[in-house]
Design a protein around this motif. Structure first.
Motif, PDB file in Angstrom:
ATOM      1  N   ALA A 139       0.809  -1.221   0.000  1.00  0.00           N
ATOM      2  CA  ALA A 139       0.000   0.000   0.000  1.00  0.00           C
ATOM      3  C   ALA A 139       0.844   1.275   0.000  1.00  0.00           C
ATOM      4  O   ALA A 139       0.351   2.358  -0.302  1.00  0.00           O
ATOM      5  CB  ALA A 139      -0.935   0.013   1.211  1.00  0.00           C
ATOM      6  N   ALA A 140       2.131   1.150   0.331  1.00  0.00           N
ATOM      7  CA  ALA A 140       3.014   2.317   0.397  1.00  0.00           C
ATOM      8  C   ALA A 140       3.469   2.788  -0.977  1.00  0.00           C
ATOM      9  O   ALA A 140       3.903   3.939  -1.128  1.00  0.00           O
ATOM     10  CB  ALA A 140       4.232   1.994   1.251  1.00  0.00           C
ATOM     11  N   GLN A 141       3.356   1.916  -1.958  1.00  0.00           N
ATOM     12  CA  GLN A 141       3.889   2.245  -3.282  1.00  0.00           C
ATOM     13  C   GLN A 141       3.241   3.496  -3.856  1.00  0.00           C
ATOM     14  O   GLN A 141       2.021   3.612  -3.940  1.00  0.00           O
ATOM     15  CB  GLN A 141       3.693   1.071  -4.250  1.00  0.00           C
ATOM     16  CG  GLN A 141       4.295   1.323  -5.630  1.00  0.00           C
ATOM     17  CD  GLN A 141       4.530   0.047  -6.400  1.00  0.00           C
ATOM     18  OE1 GLN A 141       4.736  -1.010  -5.822  1.00  0.00           O
ATOM     19  NE2 GLN A 141       4.503   0.141  -7.721  1.00  0.00           N
ATOM     20  N   GLY A 142       4.091   4.452  -4.243  1.00  0.00           N
ATOM     21  CA  GLY A 142       3.622   5.703  -4.828  1.00  0.00           C
ATOM     22  C   GLY A 142       3.027   6.679  -3.831  1.00  0.00           C
ATOM     23  O   GLY A 142       2.677   7.803  -4.200  1.00  0.00           O
ATOM     24  N   LYS A 143       2.906   6.289  -2.573  1.00  0.00           N
ATOM     25  CA  LYS A 143       2.287   7.150  -1.555  1.00  0.00           C
ATOM     26  C   LYS A 143       3.256   7.518  -0.436  1.00  0.00           C
ATOM     27  O   LYS A 143       3.352   8.668  -0.039  1.00  0.00           O
ATOM     28  CB  LYS A 143       1.054   6.460  -0.960  1.00  0.00           C
ATOM     29  CG  LYS A 143      -0.042   6.166  -1.970  1.00  0.00           C
ATOM     30  CD  LYS A 143      -1.192   5.394  -1.337  1.00  0.00           C
ATOM     31  CE  LYS A 143      -2.258   5.049  -2.369  1.00  0.00           C
ATOM     32  NZ  LYS A 143      -3.351   4.235  -1.766  1.00  0.00           N
TER      33      LYS A 143
END
Length: 338
Positions: A139-143
């Motif tokens: 869920a951390a990808q790109g955020k």
């Protein structure tokens, strides 16, 4: 190839030496090993000593393709021994079964999977498991891309991530220990099957954060800094003491070799594994890993000689296992056969 004309031109000592070299080359047996880059330094050190002891009558090749890559070759019968930084998985067990490849599982040492930062990083020298999960989870990808998104006291600068690639047992173990599920990770990081490449990237990047085996950290302490891992009891750095007493968690882990039982019928393979178990205690320390107690190597050698096929992990990596727990598990009478 020597012809009569050339034979006449050679002196007798040189001729004998040439013929002996040709004879040795023809008689030389080969043991093929592949797999984990983490286990590579141990097995390579053993292989080098073994070849010297055998006066180079046996050639031992030790290659790196990651634990997953090694098991693929192993289950196809292409290699004699697989280096693995995690236990064999269920799908790999099935592949070996389909190919009728039986194996003996042999833990050879413990590793402290090390999270490392650049020496210019003075803020994240200790991190909680929750903070690492926030960085690495899918869920951390790109955020989640900056340090201050993890901790408001940290810089408003973008971090760069480096880690083992998807074929690596180190990747499997790290994601399960930190994220909670093996192979569950953001994909926007720089991956490599070569730990030396990961060390180099963190060493030149002030905002770099990576993970790799302890031996690669300890050999590069002047280039990278280890992060103290807080799993609820405060930050703990990887060391012989914290691995042996079980306090460096959840990133302490056993590492293995898997031996093809059919291949072990060859005298040279049998001799190599016996040499491995009898010399592991010293050589594991030499290459900066954490050896098992002497009794553990005795138990493993007994298992090998009795051809005890299968795995005690039933295709699942065990996170948080201590050395004592590993020995008890491997010594069980009830054995999870593949």
């Amino acid at each position: 190839m020597l012809n009569l004309h050339n034979l006449k031109r050679l002196s007798m000592p040189l001729l004998l030496s040439t013929l002996m070299s040709a004879s040795i080359a023809n008689a030389q047996s080969t043991i093929k090993i592949d797999g984990s880059s983490t286990v590579y330094p141990i097995t390579k050190a053993i292989a080098d000593k073994f070849q010297i002891a055998k006066r180079n009558a046996v050639k031992v090749t030790v290659d790196i393709s990651g634990s997953g890559g090694g098991f693929k070759k192993f289950c196809r019968g292409e290699i004699d021994i697989a280096n693995a930084s995690r236990p064999i998985l269920k799908n790999e067990m099935a592949e070996c079964k389909n190919s009728r490849v039986q194996y003996v599982e042999i833990p050879v040492a413990f590793d402290a999977l090390t999270v490392a930062i650049n020496p210019g990083n003075f803020w994240s020298t200790a991190m909680t498991v929750a903070e690492l999960k926030k960085i690495w989870e899918p869920a951390a990808q790109g955020k989640i891309t900056k340090w201050n998104q993890i901790n408001p006291a940290w810089p408003d600068e973008a971090f760069k991530l480096y880690g083992a690639d998807a074929d690596s047992g180190t990747f499997d173990y790290f994601t399960k220990a930190i994220v909670g599920k093996a192979r569950s990770s953001r994909s926007d990081f720089t991956g490599s099957e070569d730990d030396n490449v990961l060390v180099k990237n963190v060493a030149i990047d002030k905002n770099g954060l990576g993970f790799f085996g302890f031996a690669y950290y300890i050999g590069n302490q002047d280039k990278v800094t280890a992060v103290a891992i807080d799993s609820g009891e405060g930050g703990i750095l990887p060391s012989a003491e914290t691995v042996e007493n079980g306090s460096y968690q959840p990133l302490s882990r056993p590492i293995f070799i898997y031996v093809n039982i059919k291949a072990a019928e060859k005298p040279e393979v049998k001799a190599f594994v016996e040499f491995y178990m009898k010399n592991a205690l010293l050589l594991v320390k030499e290459v900066k890993f954490f050896p098992l107690p002497p009794r553990a190597y005795t138990i493993m050698l007994e298992h090998f000689n009795k051809k005890r096929a299968g795995t005690v992990f039933n295709g699942v990596s065990a996170v948080g296992l201590t050395i004592d727990e590993l020995i008890r598990r491997e010594g069980r009478l009830e054995f999870e056969h593949y």
